[in-house]
Motif scaffolding. Structure first.
Motif, PDB file in Angstrom:
ATOM      1  N   UNK A 191       0.843  -1.191   0.000  1.00  0.00           N
ATOM      2  CA  UNK A 191       0.000   0.000   0.000  1.00  0.00           C
ATOM      3  C   UNK A 191       0.881   1.245   0.000  1.00  0.00           C
ATOM      4  N   UNK A 192       1.411   1.544  -1.182  1.00  0.00           N
ATOM      5  CA  UNK A 192       2.401   2.630  -1.303  1.00  0.00           C
ATOM      6  C   UNK A 192       3.569   2.356  -0.350  1.00  0.00           C
ATOM      7  N   UNK A 193       4.086   3.392   0.295  1.00  0.00           N
ATOM      8  CA  UNK A 193       5.215   3.230   1.218  1.00  0.00           C
ATOM      9  C   UNK A 193       4.698   3.324   2.654  1.00  0.00           C
ATOM     10  N   UNK A 194       3.970   2.308   3.092  1.00  0.00           N
ATOM     11  CA  UNK A 194       3.282   2.403   4.375  1.00  0.00           C
ATOM     12  C   UNK A 194       4.037   1.768   5.537  1.00  0.00           C
ATOM     13  N   UNK A 195       4.841   0.728   5.282  1.00  0.00           N
ATOM     14  CA  UNK A 195       5.351  -0.071   6.402  1.00  0.00           C
ATOM     15  C   UNK A 195       6.480   0.614   7.168  1.00  0.00           C
ATOM     16  N   UNK A 196       7.352   1.320   6.484  1.00  0.00           N
ATOM     17  CA  UNK A 196       8.378   2.077   7.198  1.00  0.00           C
ATOM     18  C   UNK A 196       7.730   3.189   8.025  1.00  0.00           C
ATOM     19  N   UNK A 197       6.707   3.806   7.473  1.00  0.00           N
ATOM     20  CA  UNK A 197       5.970   4.839   8.198  1.00  0.00           C
ATOM     21  C   UNK A 197       5.329   4.263   9.456  1.00  0.00           C
TER      22      UNK A 197
ATOM     23  N   UNK B 225      13.875   6.086   0.525  1.00  0.00           N
ATOM     24  CA  UNK B 225      12.575   5.683   1.074  1.00  0.00           C
ATOM     25  C   UNK B 225      12.150   4.320   0.538  1.00  0.00           C
ATOM     26  N   UNK B 226      12.449   4.063  -0.736  1.00  0.00           N
ATOM     27  CA  UNK B 226      12.151   2.752  -1.320  1.00  0.00           C
ATOM     28  C   UNK B 226      12.962   1.665  -0.606  1.00  0.00           C
ATOM     29  N   UNK B 227      14.243   1.924  -0.385  1.00  0.00           N
ATOM     30  CA  UNK B 227      15.091   0.954   0.313  1.00  0.00           C
ATOM     31  C   UNK B 227      14.570   0.697   1.731  1.00  0.00           C
ATOM     32  N   UNK B 228      14.163   1.755   2.406  1.00  0.00           N
ATOM     33  CA  UNK B 228      13.631   1.608   3.761  1.00  0.00           C
ATOM     34  C   UNK B 228      12.339   0.791   3.769  1.00  0.00           C
ATOM     35  N   UNK B 229      11.513   0.992   2.753  1.00  0.00           N
ATOM     36  CA  UNK B 229      10.257   0.234   2.684  1.00  0.00           C
ATOM     37  C   UNK B 229      10.529  -1.250   2.463  1.00  0.00           C
ATOM     38  N   UNK B 230      11.487  -1.568   1.616  1.00  0.00           N
ATOM     39  CA  UNK B 230      11.834  -2.967   1.372  1.00  0.00           C
ATOM     40  C   UNK B 230      12.316  -3.631   2.661  1.00  0.00           C
ATOM     41  N   UNK B 231      13.138  -2.931   3.427  1.00  0.00           N
ATOM     42  CA  UNK B 231      13.639  -3.485   4.681  1.00  0.00           C
ATOM     43  C   UNK B 231      12.526  -3.608   5.716  1.00  0.00           C
ATOM     44  N   UNK B 232      11.655  -2.605   5.773  1.00  0.00           N
ATOM     45  CA  UNK B 232      10.543  -2.656   6.719  1.00  0.00           C
ATOM     46  C   UNK B 232       9.615  -3.823   6.412  1.00  0.00           C
TER      47      UNK B 232
ATOM     48  N   UNK C  54       7.348 -10.940   1.753  1.00  0.00           N
ATOM     49  CA  UNK C  54       8.402 -11.256   0.789  1.00  0.00           C
ATOM     50  C   UNK C  54       8.615 -10.063  -0.126  1.00  0.00           C
ATOM     51  N   UNK C  55       9.635  -9.255   0.189  1.00  0.00           N
ATOM     52  CA  UNK C  55       9.890  -8.026  -0.558  1.00  0.00           C
ATOM     53  C   UNK C  55      11.353  -7.961  -0.967  1.00  0.00           C
ATOM     54  N   UNK C  56      11.602  -7.268  -2.091  1.00  0.00           N
ATOM     55  CA  UNK C  56      12.953  -7.162  -2.638  1.00  0.00           C
ATOM     56  C   UNK C  56      13.157  -5.769  -3.209  1.00  0.00           C
ATOM     57  N   UNK C  57      14.312  -5.170  -2.916  1.00  0.00           N
ATOM     58  CA  UNK C  57      14.677  -3.917  -3.564  1.00  0.00           C
ATOM     59  C   UNK C  57      15.297  -4.239  -4.920  1.00  0.00           C
ATOM     60  N   UNK C  58      14.805  -3.591  -5.983  1.00  0.00           N
ATOM     61  CA  UNK C  58      15.315  -3.837  -7.338  1.00  0.00           C
ATOM     62  C   UNK C  58      15.617  -2.499  -8.008  1.00  0.00           C
ATOM     63  N   UNK C  59      16.500  -2.552  -9.007  1.00  0.00           N
ATOM     64  CA  UNK C  59      16.880  -1.337  -9.721  1.00  0.00           C
ATOM     65  C   UNK C  59      16.342  -1.312 -11.147  1.00  0.00           C
ATOM     66  N   UNK C  60      15.617  -2.355 -11.540  1.00  0.00           N
ATOM     67  CA  UNK C  60      14.944  -2.382 -12.834  1.00  0.00           C
ATOM     68  C   UNK C  60      13.572  -3.028 -12.660  1.00  0.00           C
ATOM     69  N   UNK C  61      12.623  -2.598 -13.488  1.00  0.00           N
ATOM     70  CA  UNK C  61      11.294  -3.196 -13.489  1.00  0.00           C
ATOM     71  C   UNK C  61      10.906  -3.505 -14.924  1.00  0.00           C
ATOM     72  N   UNK C  62       9.908  -4.380 -15.136  1.00  0.00           N
ATOM     73  CA  UNK C  62       9.518  -4.747 -16.507  1.00  0.00           C
ATOM     74  C   UNK C  62       8.905  -3.617 -17.327  1.00  0.00           C
TER      75      UNK C  62
ATOM     76  N   UNK D 269      14.995   4.868 -10.446  1.00  0.00           N
ATOM     77  CA  UNK D 269      16.069   4.992  -9.463  1.00  0.00           C
ATOM     78  C   UNK D 269      16.027   3.853  -8.448  1.00  0.00           C
ATOM     79  N   UNK D 270      14.923   3.154  -8.421  1.00  0.00           N
ATOM     80  CA  UNK D 270      14.791   2.024  -7.509  1.00  0.00           C
ATOM     81  C   UNK D 270      13.333   1.646  -7.352  1.00  0.00           C
ATOM     82  N   UNK D 271      13.090   0.408  -6.889  1.00  0.00           N
ATOM     83  CA  UNK D 271      11.724  -0.078  -6.672  1.00  0.00           C
ATOM     84  C   UNK D 271      11.751  -1.155  -5.606  1.00  0.00           C
ATOM     85  N   UNK D 272      10.618  -1.334  -4.943  1.00  0.00           N
ATOM     86  CA  UNK D 272      10.427  -2.462  -4.043  1.00  0.00           C
ATOM     87  C   UNK D 272       9.374  -3.368  -4.668  1.00  0.00           C
TER      88      UNK D 272
END
Length: 371
Positions: free
Chosen positions: A72-78, A132-139, A146-154, A160-163
């Motif tokens: 749900x967007x970047x909710x878990x680190x928050x 913030x994306x990196x923080x969300x992946x870790x959170x 099951x989450x992963x930080x990636x630097x490319x998407x389809x 610049x980054x994605x979770x």
């Protein structure tokens, strides 16, 4: 201007409530939250009545993006930093459970609702959002998602980054809801359409609801699942909820869609997923939200989405476009549970914040357990 979900499913003709009744539980609202609550409570053995002012599943459920996701967007680190690990864990567990529950319901009832597993991505094209994306992946990992930080998407965009959340899903919300409503009816739930709840009065430990047709229904317990609660004498929900409108285009593109569900971390929000139709796969492009009743003319929002879509793909047609309205809460978490601490038999489910598929299903499980 109608939604694809409505255009691709039949209408409903459940009767109106034409006589006074009694029930264990009355549910006001026949969207996904209301019908899911009815299903869960009837399975638990209670006599359940659903009152819908219009038609079953013809409101917000019929205009959603229909992502079945705990992302749900970047909710878990928050949540971890602002509300602590217990609440963050509860929210994550509730929505992951909802995904499994919806998959189980679709499979066990053989609902032909185009339920398919997809990965879900939040991505950014701005350097200042990468952290913030990196923080969300870790959170999310910390909360057992099951989450992963990636630097490319389809998608054909540089980021610049994605979770990425795996084992998420998408579906046809009307097919799911109408199938679930039919099964609930067969199991003994009473469904009434074109029956608006006008008044709610206490009666001992229970309640009486008066309808626009001059009829009454008495119940031990009442669930308000009508998007925005119609009862406002307690709880001050009118000061704790506001509505946001969002716009959707269904694009026919020359290029094949790569799969997956996507949403931008930055504003203006852009969300994408695909849907298989009898005339080929469409790309649902969503965004340009604003507070309801404010902002520029709707045509400008649709044009902004079209411009974004044509930068990604060669768009050959836009067969559907529509808008939707969602209830937002002050802290970003849904209001689910007792309506107030002084109304033990009156419950509410609202404020899903544009993530109503899993949040409404989670609400049905929570309310079933409370009741």
């Amino acid at each position: 201007m109608n939604s694809y979900w409505l255009e691709s499913t039949p209408g409903t003709e459940y009767p109106a409530m034409e006589q006074d009744q009694k029930a264990d539980v009355v549910i006001v609202g026949g969207g996904l939250a209301g019908i899911s609550c009815a299903w869960q409570l009837r399975k638990a053995g209670l006599e359940v009545v659903v009152l819908e002012a219009n038609r079953i599943g013809a409101g917000t459920t019929a205009r959603t993006t229909a992502k079945v996701t705990s992302q749900h967007n970047l909710i878990y680190h928050k949540l971890l930093t602002q509300m602590g690990p217990e609440i963050a864990s509860q929210y994550a567990d509730a929505n992951e459970t909802a995904i499994r529950e919806m998959r189980s319901i679709a499979d066990s009832l053989n609902l032909d609702c185009d339920f398919e597993e997809q990965s879900a991505y939040v991505y950014t094209q701005q350097d200042n959002y990468r952290k913030r994306i990196e923080q969300e992946a870790e959170a999310a990992k910390h909360l057992r998602i099951q989450s992963t930080f990636v630097e490319e998407i389809p998608l054909p965009v540089e980021i610049k980054g994605a979770v990425r959340f795996d084992h998420q899903a998408q579906f046809h919300p009307r097919k799911y809801l109408l199938g679930l409503a039919e099964q609930a009816l067969k199991n003994g739930v009473s469904l009434y359409e074109k029956t608006q709840s006008n008044e709610l009065e206490e009666l001992g430990q229970g309640y009486v609801i008066k309808t626009d047709r001059g009829k009454k229904i008495q119940a031990d317990r009442v669930i308000l699942a009508s998007h925005y609660p119609f009862y406002n004498k307690l709880g001050m929900y009118y000061s704790r909820i506001y509505a946001e409108r969002t716009y959707i285009l269904a694009l026919k593109t020359q290029e094949a869609y790569p799969g997956g569900m996507y949403i931008t971390a930055e504003n203006p929000t852009r969300s994408l997923r695909s849907v298989a139709t009898p005339n080929g796969r469409l790309v649902l492009l969503v965004g340009d939200q604003h507070k309801t009743g404010q902002g520029i003319p709707p045509s400008n929002h649709y044009e902004a989405l079209r411009e974004f879509g044509t930068k990604l793909y060669h768009v050959t047609d836009i067969p559907y476009q529509w808008s939707t309205q969602d209830c937002m809460t002050l802290d970003g978490l849904p209001y689910v549970g007792n309506y107030t601490d002084k109304t033990p038999n009156l419950y509410v489910a609202t404020g899903f914040g544009k993530w109503g598929m899993t949040n409404s299903t989670a609400a049905s499980l929570i309310l079933r357990d409370l009741i």
